[in-house]
Design an enzyme around this catalytic site. Structure first.
Site, PDB file in Angstrom:
ATOM      1  N   GLU A  67      -3.345 -10.558   3.859  1.00  0.00           N
ATOM      2  CA  GLU A  67      -4.318 -10.215   4.896  1.00  0.00           C
ATOM      3  C   GLU A  67      -5.278 -11.361   5.197  1.00  0.00           C
ATOM      4  OE1 GLU A  67      -3.059  -8.193   2.715  1.00  0.00           O
ATOM      5  OE2 GLU A  67      -2.764  -6.230   3.631  1.00  0.00           O
ATOM      6  N   GLU A  73       0.846  -1.207   0.000  1.00  0.00           N
ATOM      7  CA  GLU A  73       0.000   0.000   0.000  1.00  0.00           C
ATOM      8  C   GLU A  73       0.880   1.255   0.000  1.00  0.00           C
ATOM      9  OE1 GLU A  73      -2.412  -1.403   3.393  1.00  0.00           O
ATOM     10  OE2 GLU A  73      -4.122  -1.302   2.027  1.00  0.00           O
TER      11      GLU A  73
HETATM   12  C1  1HE Z   1       6.796  -8.381  12.180  1.00  0.00           C
HETATM   13  C2  1HE Z   1       6.186  -8.191  10.945  1.00  0.00           C
HETATM   14  C3  1HE Z   1       4.947  -7.490  10.933  1.00  0.00           C
HETATM   15  C4  1HE Z   1       8.003  -9.280  10.600  1.00  0.00           C
HETATM   16  N1  1HE Z   1       4.464  -7.053  12.108  1.00  0.00           N
HETATM   17  N2  1HE Z   1       6.298  -7.921  13.320  1.00  0.00           N
HETATM   18  N3  1HE Z   1       2.339  -8.392   7.120  1.00  0.00           N
HETATM   19  C5  1HE Z   1       2.601  -9.690   7.070  1.00  0.00           C
HETATM   20  O1  1HE Z   1       1.747 -10.529   7.260  1.00  0.00           O
HETATM   21  C6  1HE Z   1       4.028 -10.070   6.829  1.00  0.00           C
HETATM   22  C7  1HE Z   1       4.587 -10.788   8.056  1.00  0.00           C
HETATM   23  N4  1HE Z   1       6.018 -11.017   7.957  1.00  0.00           N
HETATM   24  C8  1HE Z   1       6.567 -11.964   7.173  1.00  0.00           C
HETATM   25  O2  1HE Z   1       5.926 -12.630   6.373  1.00  0.00           O
HETATM   26  C9  1HE Z   1       8.053 -12.200   7.325  1.00  0.00           C
HETATM   27  O3  1HE Z   1       8.453 -11.635   8.584  1.00  0.00           O
HETATM   28  C10 1HE Z   1       8.924 -11.560   6.211  1.00  0.00           C
HETATM   29  C11 1HE Z   1       8.702 -12.311   4.902  1.00  0.00           C
HETATM   30  C12 1HE Z   1       8.606 -10.064   6.030  1.00  0.00           C
HETATM   31  C13 1HE Z   1      10.416 -11.624   6.619  1.00  0.00           C
HETATM   32  O4  1HE Z   1      10.743 -12.968   6.967  1.00  0.00           O
HETATM   33  P1  1HE Z   1      12.093 -13.250   7.771  1.00  0.00           P
HETATM   34  O5  1HE Z   1      12.199 -14.756   7.915  1.00  0.00           O
HETATM   35  O6  1HE Z   1      13.227 -12.512   7.173  1.00  0.00           O
HETATM   36  O7  1HE Z   1      11.892 -12.583   9.234  1.00  0.00           O
HETATM   37  P2  1HE Z   1      11.020 -13.088  10.467  1.00  0.00           P
HETATM   38  O8  1HE Z   1      11.841 -13.962  11.359  1.00  0.00           O
HETATM   39  O9  1HE Z   1       9.696 -13.616  10.020  1.00  0.00           O
HETATM   40  O10 1HE Z   1      10.724 -11.700  11.207  1.00  0.00           O
HETATM   41  C14 1HE Z   1      11.747 -11.013  11.940  1.00  0.00           C
HETATM   42  C15 1HE Z   1      11.051 -10.264  13.053  1.00  0.00           C
HETATM   43  O11 1HE Z   1      10.205  -9.274  12.495  1.00  0.00           O
HETATM   44  C16 1HE Z   1      10.147 -11.161  13.901  1.00  0.00           C
HETATM   45  O12 1HE Z   1      10.138 -10.628  15.213  1.00  0.00           O
HETATM   46  P3  1HE Z   1      10.980 -11.321  16.431  1.00  0.00           P
HETATM   47  O13 1HE Z   1      10.641 -10.483  17.623  1.00  0.00           O
HETATM   48  O14 1HE Z   1      10.488 -12.733  16.497  1.00  0.00           O
HETATM   49  O15 1HE Z   1      12.419 -11.213  15.998  1.00  0.00           O
HETATM   50  C17 1HE Z   1       8.790 -10.963  13.279  1.00  0.00           C
HETATM   51  O16 1HE Z   1       7.740 -11.209  14.174  1.00  0.00           O
HETATM   52  C18 1HE Z   1       8.875  -9.468  12.963  1.00  0.00           C
HETATM   53  N5  1HE Z   1       7.928  -9.063  11.929  1.00  0.00           N
HETATM   54  N6  1HE Z   1       6.924  -8.766   9.975  1.00  0.00           N
HETATM   55  C19 1HE Z   1       5.133  -7.266  13.255  1.00  0.00           C
HETATM   56  N7  1HE Z   1       4.283  -7.252   9.802  1.00  0.00           N
HETATM   57  C20 1HE Z   1      -3.193  -0.822   6.794  1.00  0.00           C
HETATM   58  S1  1HE Z   1      -3.674  -2.399   6.797  1.00  0.00           S
HETATM   59  C21 1HE Z   1      -2.427  -3.378   6.156  1.00  0.00           C
HETATM   60  C22 1HE Z   1      -2.609  -4.799   6.544  1.00  0.00           C
HETATM   61  C23 1HE Z   1      -1.318  -5.554   6.438  1.00  0.00           C
HETATM   62  O17 1HE Z   1      -0.291  -5.013   6.199  1.00  0.00           O
HETATM   63  S2  1HE Z   1      -1.421  -7.244   6.697  1.00  0.00           S
HETATM   64  C24 1HE Z   1       0.158  -7.849   6.284  1.00  0.00           C
HETATM   65  C25 1HE Z   1       1.080  -7.824   7.465  1.00  0.00           C
END
Ligand code: 1HE
Length: 256
Positions: free
Chosen positions: A132, A112
């Protein structure tokens, strides 16, 4: 270079660079990060014509901060989504042109954000996704309008239903990216394009950003009339005189 909690930025003449630096969370968009982006755009010096936006740590933006999101009521959710709309509109229509240099996650709210920017360059690591549905939520940062218009509503429905990922080349084909480049090449190309855009006549840039998006919302006859008004306004600026004169004199134009 000015550094906040979640962003850092610098200015160089008409070009500014804004980096998201929430690397440990893959640049997930917390309320704090969104507020810093807003403050950056609100505080841009007048001479800035182009912003280069990118993420550090190998990712552009992993979308909405899902940890913060869990705690929101329905009422807070509406205000939260409307706040996103306000900031994304500010990026698209606030004045300067924004060029995105994208790596890694361009996911959910990250897509977005990207689609509120005007020029999008993707490195091979880019993943475009709207997951989402897999999180039990819905887009709220403008994707139904912006992504839906770029790839078409039908394809957006399928993209959300299946949670599929598009890579940089597929994104290029669909219009999510305008350029697909090699690893490490997005920022250099962004700087090159930013310099070109900044050298255009300001009113021409202004009408490209405003008129084209707005005319695409209009009925055909209204759009054509609005185009005539836009054309006549732009072509009566001193920059139009200079641009045409420079062409005839076989030299580069010097705009304001
Ligand atoms: C997060 C987020 C996040 C990572 N919010 N903490 N977005 C998503 O559904 C995408 C979610 N994230 C992922 O799919 C993956 O993290 C990635 C593909 C982006 C990266 O993967 P990777 O293996 O390099 O990293 P990781 O181990 O998954 O994440 C590293 C840290 O970032 C980890 O935290 P930690 O405390 O365990 O180290 C994750 O929890 C954190 N992290 N992405 C919070 N999005 C206005 S409305 C819009 C609606 C949306 O955007 S929905 C889609 C949300």
């Amino acid at each position: 270079m000015t550094k906040g909690a979640f962003t850092k930025f610098s200015y160089d003449g008409p070009i500014a660079e804004l980096a998201l630096i929430r690397e440990d969370k893959r640049n997930a968009m917390s309320d704090g990060l969104l507020a810093e982006i807003e403050a950056f755009y609100a505080g841009l010096p007048k001479q800035v014509r182009v912003v280069i936006l990118h993420g550090t740590g190998g990712h552009y933006c992993s979308g909405l901060d899902l940890v913060e999101h869990v705690a929101r009521s329905a009422e807070e959710g509406v205000y939260h989504s409307r706040n996103w709309h306000r900031v994304m509109d500010m990026i698209q229509f606030g004045g300067p042109v924004t060029v995105s240099a994208m790596t890694g996650a361009v996911i959910g709210g990250g897509l977005e954000l990207a689609t509120a920017t005007h020029v999008r360059i993707a490195e091979p690591s880019v993943i475009f996704q709207l997951p989402e549905g897999r999180r039990g939520i819905f887009v709220g940062g403008g994707a139904t309008v912006r992504v839906g218009r770029i790839i078409g509503p039908d394809r957006m429905v399928e993209m959300m239903l299946t949670g599929r990922k598009y890579d940089a080349e597929e994104g290029l084909r669909l219009g999510l990216a305008h350029y697909a480049v090699g690893e490490g090449d997005a920022l250099p190309l962004a700087r090159k394009l930013a310099a070109k855009i900044a050298a255009n006549a300001p009113m021409s840039n202004y009408f490209m950003v405003h008129a084209i998006a707005r005319i695409s919302d209009m009925a055909r006859a209204d759009g054509l009339f609005a185009e005539s008004l836009a054309a006549s306004l732009v072509q009566t600026t001193p920059d139009a005189t200079e641009g045409l004169k420079a062409f005839l004199e076989k030299r580069e134009p010097k705009f304001r």
